[in-house]
Design an enzyme around this catalytic site. Sequence first.
Site, mmCIF file in Angstrom:
data_model
loop_
_atom_site.group_PDB
_atom_site.id
_atom_site.type_symbol
_atom_site.label_atom_id
_atom_site.label_comp_id
_atom_site.label_asym_id
_atom_site.label_seq_id
_atom_site.Cartn_x
_atom_site.Cartn_y
_atom_site.Cartn_z
ATOM 1 N N GLU A 58 -5.981 34.787 170.044
ATOM 2 C CA GLU A 58 -5.886 34.550 171.394
ATOM 3 C C GLU A 58 -7.272 34.381 172.015
ATOM 4 O O GLU A 58 -8.016 34.992 171.425
ATOM 5 C CB GLU A 58 -4.953 35.360 172.087
ATOM 6 C CG GLU A 58 -4.819 34.971 173.610
ATOM 7 C CD GLU A 58 -4.170 36.331 174.278
ATOM 8 O OE1 GLU A 58 -3.748 36.043 175.475
ATOM 9 O OE2 GLU A 58 -4.129 37.304 174.091
ATOM 10 N N LYS A 127 -0.089 29.897 178.448
ATOM 11 C CA LYS A 127 0.699 31.080 178.678
ATOM 12 C C LYS A 127 1.275 31.243 179.740
ATOM 13 O O LYS A 127 0.817 31.252 180.940
ATOM 14 C CB LYS A 127 -0.494 32.035 178.323
ATOM 15 C CG LYS A 127 0.260 33.427 178.222
ATOM 16 C CD LYS A 127 -1.018 34.550 177.906
ATOM 17 C CE LYS A 127 -0.892 35.846 177.702
ATOM 18 N NZ LYS A 127 -2.001 37.058 177.562
ATOM 19 N N CYS A 161 0.584 36.429 172.906
ATOM 20 C CA CYS A 161 0.388 37.895 173.371
ATOM 21 C C CYS A 161 1.568 38.630 174.174
ATOM 22 O O CYS A 161 2.478 38.724 173.585
ATOM 23 C CB CYS A 161 -1.041 38.152 173.963
ATOM 24 S SG CYS A 161 -1.750 39.902 173.765
#
Length: 276
Positions: A58, A127, A161
């Site tokens: 990430e 995200k 994540c």
Amino acid sequence: MKERQYEIIESRENMKKFKVSLLQLDIVFGDPETNYINVEKYIKKAVSDKPDVLVLPEMWNTGYALDKLGDIADKGGQRTKNFLSNLAKRFAVNIVGGSVATEEAGKYYNTSYIFGRKGNLISQYQKVHLFGLMNEDDFISAGSVQNQFVLDDVKAAGVICYDIRFPEWERKLMSKGQQILFVSAQWPAKRIEQWRMLLCARAIENQSFVVAVNRVGEAPKNSFNGHSLVIDPLGKILAEGTTDVEGVFTCEFDLDDLTEVRGSIPVFKDRRPELY
């Protein structure tokens, strides 16, 4: 020296094995120039294992240098898209490009790009779940679309994540026959046991392989110790980057294992979504 030529595999219809290379990298805080150089170096190293797909961590272009995004975020993601597309095409390899900090119309995003062997952009994802403990929600805008794609006839999905703490999100992504869940992260060392347990749970409940890459190294407020993972549909860890240094971890697994697992316990068939 003549550049090595890499063969493009047009179809994996009769192939059961799938090989992944996880690039567990250190990320230099706020220094895109160094990070692009480092990523290219490790991609060149990883392709010697002849993987089907390379997977990056990430925010590898900037780290969480969020207060500097006005100067260092990738405008429209253009640099990253050109960079990954060229490498995918050059080495005839699929790339799950982790994520990078991007700027779109005055807003900043944590964005993932997925490329096929011919350098074609297959999917992109911003995200969805932003992590307040690292002040992500103070600087980054949340995405709102799913990240489902196909690599060499293998159905897959990707998250970033903090997304893995929301099992309803993964269930939605994996509900159309996806075989692999790719995860890219900057998951701090102090919560690494939660990382391992959450990922094993996501593999078991979705009866899928999980391929998860975490970074290593130091940032101003966090330390990272890797533990990148490949997990099978029963929650067994097939490979783990247990060191806290940079490295490439390659793992091959048999996609036919999914047929047996999903056949014996038909979780998706037995769901009752009308109740939840």
